[in-house]
Design a protein around this motif. Sequence first.
Motif, PDB file in Angstrom:
ATOM      1  N   ALA A  25       0.677  -0.939   0.409  1.00 48.52           N
ATOM      2  CA  ALA A  25       0.000  -0.035   0.167  1.00 48.52           C
ATOM      3  C   ALA A  25       0.678   1.342  -0.331  1.00 48.52           C
ATOM      4  CB  ALA A  25      -0.958   0.028   1.046  1.00 48.52           C
TER       5      ALA A  25
ATOM      6  N   ALA B 245      -4.873   5.078  -5.997  1.00 51.79           N
ATOM      7  CA  ALA B 245      -4.024   4.254  -5.886  1.00 51.79           C
ATOM      8  C   ALA B 245      -4.382   2.209  -5.365  1.00 51.79           C
ATOM      9  CB  ALA B 245      -3.844   5.145  -4.234  1.00 51.79           C
ATOM     10  N   GLU B 246      -5.693   3.061  -5.477  1.00 54.42           N
ATOM     11  CA  GLU B 246      -6.185   1.436  -5.171  1.00 54.42           C
ATOM     12  C   GLU B 246      -6.117   0.372  -6.460  1.00 54.42           C
ATOM     13  OE1 GLU B 246     -10.989   1.998  -4.180  1.00 54.42           O
ATOM     14  OE2 GLU B 246     -10.299   2.226  -2.755  1.00 54.42           O
TER      15      GLU B 246
ATOM     16  N   VAL C  17      -3.255  -0.243  -8.872  1.00 56.34           N
ATOM     17  CA  VAL C  17      -2.502  -0.078  -8.582  1.00 56.34           C
ATOM     18  C   VAL C  17      -2.228  -1.698  -8.194  1.00 56.34           C
ATOM     19  CG1 VAL C  17       0.743   0.194  -8.048  1.00 56.34           C
ATOM     20  CG2 VAL C  17      -1.744   2.481  -8.423  1.00 56.34           C
ATOM     21  N   THR C  18      -1.212  -2.740  -8.712  1.00 56.04           N
ATOM     22  CA  THR C  18      -1.058  -4.309  -8.086  1.00 56.04           C
ATOM     23  C   THR C  18       0.609  -3.710  -8.100  1.00 56.04           C
ATOM     24  OG1 THR C  18      -0.494  -5.333  -9.590  1.00 56.04           O
ATOM     25  CG2 THR C  18      -2.718  -4.989  -8.988  1.00 56.04           C
ATOM     26  N   ARG C  19       0.800  -5.142  -6.887  1.00 53.14           N
ATOM     27  CA  ARG C  19       2.196  -5.104  -6.112  1.00 53.14           C
ATOM     28  C   ARG C  19       2.862  -5.701  -7.379  1.00 53.14           C
ATOM     29  NH1 ARG C  19       3.171  -9.880  -3.272  1.00 53.14           N
ATOM     30  NH2 ARG C  19       2.487 -11.114  -5.280  1.00 53.14           N
TER      31      ARG C  19
ATOM     32  N   PHE D  74       1.621   1.802  -3.783  1.00 52.16           N
ATOM     33  CA  PHE D  74       0.339   1.823  -4.277  1.00 52.16           C
ATOM     34  C   PHE D  74       0.337   3.703  -4.223  1.00 52.16           C
ATOM     35  CE2 PHE D  74      -1.400  -2.602  -3.362  1.00 52.16           C
ATOM     36  CZ  PHE D  74      -0.729  -2.820  -3.966  1.00 52.16           C
TER      37      PHE D  74
END
Lengths: 196, 83
Positions: free
Chosen positions: A46, A182-183, A185-187, A49
């Motif tokens: 997070a 931000a939500e 985006v992924t690892r 992100f």
Amino acid sequence: MSDDHDDSPIAAQVREFEAVLEARGLVDASELDRALEAFTHRATPANGFRVVARAWVDAEFRARLLDDANSTLPEVGLSMGGGLQPQVLHVVENTADVHNVVVCTLCSCYPIALLGPSPTWYKSTAYRSKVVSHPREVLEQFGLTLPDDTEIRVWDANAESRYMVLPRRPSGTDDLTEAELAERVTRNGLIGTAAV
Amino acid sequence: MPRINDVGGLDGFGPIDEELDEPPFHADWEAHVFAMNRALIGRGIYNLDEFRDAVERTMSHESGYYENWFRAIQTLVREKGHV
């Protein structure tokens, strides 16, 4: 550290060894709890992100981040300090022509503070060996097919230098807030094995 | 025995397995190994370079990631005469 009830031989060996270290005064239980707390609670993807979302909405932040990530992270309340030794973070930006992907061919170097614990595949010899010689194939295995004319840059992390990918902002996200971005985006997007 | 830690570009390590929703640690003992290593490096019992060197010279590709860490930690603590 608190005891567990795992009966496997390796769990027993680790418990015994830890007890020996404690008896010799080399570690203490509260110190181990603190080390773990820092790792599992503060270090999560997070963080990465948030950095990406800020870079997408603030061009000046983005420019500073690409130029000198270590001095720019404190603007969003993050830092590359707190590790075992100083690390320089390089943020590498995906563009229409260039896609970046990160590996550590020697071991498993990874920006834990921003991405959280690394996944097992990142530490596997299969990924580490192949992504440098056949990056396009590896990315396809992760479901990411890039146009033939996209240049793929593979960044090899080490003890002093860590890398994080800045993915391209998805189209159709103009109306989203920074938190909503931000939500998205992924690892894997931060490692480069996903588009976002 | 040759050390093959710089595996970049080598063939033959099989497929890349991606585990969905992978937890930080797969068992509690892995977390203990992680914390132990951080504490020992923090105390200066050994440093990060020595740790990596120890992982590389004692590792087995058949062992799991934290098993290799545990072997390296034990090796260093013994070599330095602490146990």
